[in-house]
Motif scaffolding. Structure first.
Motif, PDB file in Angstrom:
ATOM      1  N   LYS A 234       5.963  14.164  12.228  1.00 55.23           N
ATOM      2  CA  LYS A 234       6.762  14.656  13.338  1.00 55.23           C
ATOM      3  C   LYS A 234       5.912  15.648  14.121  1.00 55.23           C
ATOM      4  CE  LYS A 234      11.386  14.363  11.268  1.00 55.23           C
ATOM      5  NZ  LYS A 234      12.587  15.164  10.879  1.00 55.23           N
ATOM      6  N   ASP A 235       5.993  15.536  15.495  1.00 64.28           N
ATOM      7  CA  ASP A 235       5.187  16.426  16.316  1.00 64.28           C
ATOM      8  C   ASP A 235       5.484  17.882  15.976  1.00 64.28           C
ATOM      9  OD1 ASP A 235       4.050  14.288  17.591  1.00 64.28           O
ATOM     10  OD2 ASP A 235       5.476  14.320  19.279  1.00 64.28           O
TER      11      ASP A 235
ATOM     12  N   ALA B 228       7.781  13.045   7.772  1.00 59.75           N
ATOM     13  CA  ALA B 228       9.212  12.798   7.605  1.00 59.75           C
ATOM     14  C   ALA B 228       9.515  12.140   6.277  1.00 59.75           C
ATOM     15  CB  ALA B 228       9.724  11.914   8.753  1.00 59.75           C
ATOM     16  N   LEU B 229       8.473  11.586   5.592  1.00 59.94           N
ATOM     17  CA  LEU B 229       8.700  10.881   4.322  1.00 59.94           C
ATOM     18  C   LEU B 229       8.556  11.805   3.109  1.00 59.94           C
ATOM     19  CD1 LEU B 229       6.699   7.608   5.136  1.00 59.94           C
ATOM     20  CD2 LEU B 229       9.156   8.009   5.359  1.00 59.94           C
ATOM     21  N   CYS B 230       7.472  12.586   3.095  1.00 54.28           N
ATOM     22  CA  CYS B 230       7.207  13.370   1.890  1.00 54.28           C
ATOM     23  C   CYS B 230       7.247  14.879   2.106  1.00 54.28           C
ATOM     24  CB  CYS B 230       5.842  12.989   1.301  1.00 54.28           C
ATOM     25  SG  CYS B 230       4.451  13.426   2.371  1.00 54.28           S
TER      26      CYS B 230
ATOM     27  N   ASP C 216       0.844  -1.190   0.000  1.00 55.24           N
ATOM     28  CA  ASP C 216       0.000   0.000   0.000  1.00 55.24           C
ATOM     29  C   ASP C 216       0.881   1.242   0.000  1.00 55.24           C
ATOM     30  OD1 ASP C 216      -2.421  -1.534   0.266  1.00 55.24           O
ATOM     31  OD2 ASP C 216      -1.904  -1.809   2.393  1.00 55.24           O
ATOM     32  N   VAL C 217       0.236   2.337  -0.305  1.00 55.10           N
ATOM     33  CA  VAL C 217       0.955   3.593  -0.148  1.00 55.10           C
ATOM     34  C   VAL C 217       1.299   3.752   1.325  1.00 55.10           C
ATOM     35  CG1 VAL C 217      -0.131   4.678  -2.138  1.00 55.10           C
ATOM     36  CG2 VAL C 217      -1.208   4.868   0.106  1.00 55.10           C
ATOM     37  N   LEU C 218       2.369   4.469   1.615  1.00 55.97           N
ATOM     38  CA  LEU C 218       2.801   4.649   2.995  1.00 55.97           C
ATOM     39  C   LEU C 218       1.904   5.636   3.724  1.00 55.97           C
ATOM     40  CD1 LEU C 218       6.676   4.917   2.501  1.00 55.97           C
ATOM     41  CD2 LEU C 218       5.312   2.874   3.016  1.00 55.97           C
ATOM     42  N   SER C 219       1.792   5.395   5.049  1.00 55.39           N
ATOM     43  CA  SER C 219       1.109   6.389   5.885  1.00 55.39           C
ATOM     44  C   SER C 219       2.096   7.508   6.192  1.00 55.39           C
ATOM     45  CB  SER C 219       0.628   5.756   7.197  1.00 55.39           C
ATOM     46  OG  SER C 219      -0.287   4.710   6.938  1.00 55.39           O
TER      47      SER C 219
END
Length: 668
Positions: free
Chosen positions: A247-248, A258-260, A240-243
Motif C-alpha cells: 500500500k502506498d 496488505a498481506l503480511c 510461488d510465495v506471494l509478492s
C-alpha cells in the motif's frame, strides 16, 4: 452613258416580271388540272401523294407474328421486330439423344453417358436408363463361416455349408465368458476389488487395475509472502510465495504489505491543497488542516445577482440597477444584462424578413432558421471568394497572353513601312495590338481554374467560421439538429482532408471528396426541412451540392439492399459471387461501379474487386458478378463512382427533377 445603263436596267426588270407571271401560271395549271397519285400507306407513313407529298389517313397498324426460338415478334407488313426471341425449351439429354428443343427441334451438347449399375453375381453391368448391359456377371466371393452363419458371398449374400461352434474365453472384471470366434458372451463379469484413493491415486481395482472416481483434493493452505500453497494431507506445495502487495505510503504510515503487514520506506510529507474562503489548507491524504480560511473574492453585483463570491458562490448586498441600452426601433430599451424591457415599444422594420428587424436587429428566428441563414451566408462568402480568385486568375492569364504577344518580334522593314502608307493597311503597331487581343481571347477560351492549397483552406474556413458557433446548440427539431451537426462535421472533415495534400498541390475542384459528400447529403436533408435561401446569382453553385446529396442518399439506400451470394465453385477452385441489383435511384447511368472489399475468416483484408456496368436505366436489374479466392469469408460493399450519359445531366433531366422535387432545387 448613264442613260444607257438606266434603259438596260428597265429592260431586265420587265423580263423578270414576265418570267415570274409565266411560272405562276404554269404552277396554277398543274395544281388545278392534275389529281393526286397516292402511294399506299405502310406501318410508318399514311397514304402519300407522289406528286405533291400530301398525306391521307394514318399509318397502318403493325401485324405482329408470334416470337419463336429464332426470331422475335415480326411485323408481316413492314418487317419491323420487337421484343426478344423466346428461349429454347430444352428437353433433358439421355444416353441416346442430346438436349433437344421441344419447339424447333434444335439440339445442343452431347448424349449423356450410360449410367451403369454395378455388376452382381447374377447379372452384368446394366444401364439404369436404357437397360443395355456390358461385361459378365461376377463370381461369388465367399466369406468364411462364423458361429452365426455359414460361408456367405460378400457380393450377393448367397450361403453354403454350416455355422461354426463357439470357443469360450474366461470372464474378467470387464467381460463375461466371450467367444474367441464371434465375440458372443455368456454369464456375468467379475466384481472389482477396490483399493482406497489418496491425493495422487484414485480407487484402483486389485484384479484388473481399473480406477474409479478422482484422486482426493489437496487440502491447500493459502500461500503467504513467505511460503507457497501447501497441502495439509500430503505436504505437497504448488505455486510461488506471494509478492508483497504494498500500500502506498501516506503522511501517517510508510509503505505497508496488505498481506503480511511488512513495512518499508518512510512516511510521506503532507499534500496541502490551497486554502479557500471556506476551509484552510488541507492535506489530501489525511485531511489535516493548517492556517486560516481566505477572504471571499466578491464579483460585482448585477441586476440578476448581488455581489457573489467567485470561490464559494456566497452572496452579499442588493441587486444592482439595470443597464439600459437604446435601440433604433425598440423601447422599452432592453437591459444588456437581463433583457428586461423599459419604455414604449415602436414599430419594427420587417421588410426583408418577417422574423428579423432591419433597424434594431431583433431576431425572432428559431435556432434552426438562424443556422440555415448562417450556412447560406458561409456558402455565399465561400463562393464570392472563389469567384474573385477565378476572375483574378483569368485576368492574369489574359494579361500574360497579351504581354507574350506584344513581346513578339515584328520587323519594321522598308516593305512594312511602304505597305503601311496605304490607308487600308494596318501599321505594325496596330497589328501587334490586334494579335495581343486575339491571344488574350484564346487564353480566355482555354482557361481552366485551379485552386491553391491556401485558397482551399481560406474557402472552407469561411464556411466553417459561419456555422461552428452552432456546434452543440439545442435545435428545435431534433432531426434537423442531427443533420446540422453532420454538416458541421463534413466541413471539419474537408479541412482535415487538406492535411493529406502537399501545400503546392493544385486543386481542379473547390471541394474535397469525403467532406463534400457528407456536406451535400446533410444539406439535401436540411433543405427539405427548412429551404436554404441564396441569391439568384448563386443558385448555379447551390444546385450541384443538393443534387449530389440526393444522389449519394439514393445510391446509399440502393446499396443497403445489395447482398452478394456465393453461387458456385469453379473448376480452378475460385468461388463465384453474384448479386442481382435493381436501379432504384430513378436516374440513368452511363457507367456505375461497385467496390467490394474482401476479408478472410479472421477479418484480415485480402483485396478489393471493382465491378462496373454500363447503360443502367431506372428500375433495370443488373447482375454483378466476380470470382475470388476460396479464403473469402466476409464482404464489405462500397461504391466507387458513377457517370451520367455524356458525363453530366441534360437540361431536360434537370427540369424533370425539379418537377418531381419542387421543394429541393435539383441540378447536375
Amino acid at each position: 452613258m448613264n442613260k444607257r445603263k438606266t434603259k438596260r436596267k428597265v429592260r431586265n426588270a420587265l423580263i423578270t416580271v414576265v418570267l415570274v407571271i409565266a411560272i405562276a401560271t404554269t404552277v396554277c395549271f398543274l395544281v388545278y388540272n392534275y389529281k393526286h397519285e397516292w402511294q399506299p400507306a405502310d406501318c410508318h407513313t399514311p397514304k402519300t401523294c407522289t406528286l405533291c407529298g400530301a398525306t391521307l389517313g394514318s399509318p397502318l397498324a403493325h401485324n405482329w407474328s408470334d416470337a419463336t426460338c429464332d426470331t422475335p415478334q415480326t411485323c408481316t407488313l413492314c418487317g419491323d421486330i420487337q421484343g426478344e426471341v423466346i428461349p429454347h425449351n430444352w428437353a433433358a439429354a439421355t444416353c441416346q439423344v442430346p438436349e433437344t428443343c421441344t419447339m424447333c427441334g434444335m439440339t445442343q451438347g452431347e448424349v449423356i453417358p450410360h449410367d451403369w449399375s454395378a455388376a452382381t453375381c447374377h447379372a452384368p453391368e446394366t444401364c439404369t436408363m436404357c437397360g443395355s448391359t456390358q461385361g459378365e456377371a461376377l463370381i461369388h466371393q465367399w466369406n468364411a463361416a462364423t458361429c452365426h452363419a455359414p460361408e456367405t458371398c460378400a457380393l450377393c449374400g448367397d450361403t453354403q455349408g454350416e455355422t461354426l461352434v463357439h470357443q469360450w474365453s474366461a470372464a474378467d472384471c470387464h467381460t463375461p465368458e466371450t467367444c474367441a470366434l464371434c465375440g458372443d458372451t455368456q454369464g456375468e463379469v467379475l466384481a472389482h476389488q477396490w483399493n482406497a484413493a489418496d491425493c495422487h491415486t484414485p480407487e484402483t481395482c486389485a484384479l484388473c487395475g481399473d480406477v474409479q472416481g478422482d484422486v482426493l483434493p489437496h487440502d491447500w493452505k493459502p500461500a503467504t509472502c513467505h511460503a507457497p500453497e501447501t497441502c495439509a494431507l500430503c505436504g505437497d506445495t504448488q505455486g510461488d510465495v506471494l509478492s508483497h502487495e504494498w500500500k502506498d505510503a501516506t503522511c501517517s504510515a510508510p509503505m505497508t504489505c496488505a498481506l503480511c503487514g511488512d513495512v518499508q520506506g518512510d512516511v510521506l510529507p503532507h499534500d496541502w491543497t490551497p486554502a479557500t474562503c471556506q476551509v484552510p489548507e488541507t492535506c489530501t491524504m489525511c485531511s489535516l488542516t493548517q492556517g486560516n480560511v481566505l477572504p471571499h473574492d466578491w464579483s460585482a453585483a448585477t441586476c440578476l445577482a448581488p455581489e457573489t463570491c467567485r470561490m464559494c458562490s456566497a452572496t452579499q448586498g442588493e441587486l444592482a440597477d439595470h443597464v439600459w441600452t437604446q435601440t433604433q426601433c425598440t423601447a422599452p430599451s432592453p437591459c444588456s444584462v437581463c433583457g428586461t424591457l423599459d419604455g414604449i415599444e415602436l414599430t419594427h422594420d420587417w421588410t426583408n424578413n418577417p422574423k428579423l428587424c432591419q433597424a434594431c436587429g431583433l431576431d425572432l428566428r428559431s435556432v434552426d432558421e438562424r443556422f440555415m441563414a448562417s450556412l447560406a451566408a458561409g456558402l455565399e462568402a465561400r463562393w464570392a471568394m472563389t469567384l474573385e480568385d477565378t476572375a483574378a486568375a483569368q485576368t492574369a492569364a489574359e494579361d500574360e497572353a497579351r504581354a507574350a504577344a506584344l513581346a513578339a518580334d515584328y520587323e519594321d522593314d522598308e516593305e512594312d513601312k511602304k505597305d503601311s502608307e496605304d490607308e487600308n493597311q494596318l501599321s505594325p503597331e496596330e497589328q501587334a495590338l490586334l494579335a495581343a487581343e486575339e491571344a488574350a481571347k484564346q487564353a480566355r477560351a482555354v482557361f481552366r481554374m485551379t485552386f491553391t492549397h491556401d485558397q482551399m483552406v481560406r474557402y472552407i474556413t469561411a464556411e466553417y467560421d459561419a456555422i461552428i458557433g452552432y456546434h452543440g446548440a439545442q435545435f428545435e427539431n431534433p432531426l434537423f439538429g442531427e443533420w446540422a451537426e453532420s454538416y458541421i462535421e463534413g466541413v471539419q472533415v474537408s479541412l482535415e482532408e487538406l492535411d493529406f495534400y502537399p501545400e503546392d498541390t493544385p486543386f481542379v475542384d473547390q471541394y474535397t471528396r469525403d467532406g463534400y459528400h457528407m456536406q451535400s447529403v446533410a444539406l439535401y436533408h436540411l433543405n427539405q426541412i427548412i429551404p436554404i435561401v441564396v441569391s439568384d446569382d448563386n443558385l448555379p453553385n447551390l444546385q450541384p451540392i443538393l443534387f449530389n446529396g440526393e444522389m449519394v442518399e439514393k445510391v446509399s439506400t440502393m446499396m443497403e439492399q445489395v447482398s452478394f451470394q456465393n453461387v458456385s465453385t469453379l473448376s480452378n477452385g475460385m468461388d463465384k459471387f453474384e448479386a442481382i441489383v435493381t436501379n432504384t435511384t430513378g436516374f440513368t447511368f452511363s457507367t456505375f461501379s461497385f467496390n467490394v472489399d474482401l476479408f478472410d475468416k479472421d477479418s484480415n483484408y485480402l483485396e478489393t474487386k471493382t465491378i462496373t456496368v454500363e447503360d443502367w436505366t431506372p428500375d433495370k436489374k443488373e447482375k454483378f458478378t466476380f470470382t475470388a479466392n476460396s479464403d473469402v469469408r466476409k464482404l464489405q460493399l462500397t461504391f466507387a463512382d458513377w457517370m451520367f450519359p455524356d458525363g453530366e445531366m441534360s437540361d431536360e433531366q434537370l427540369r424533370s427533377e425539379e418537377e418531381q422535387h419542387e421543394s429541393v432545387p435539383s441540378n447536375e
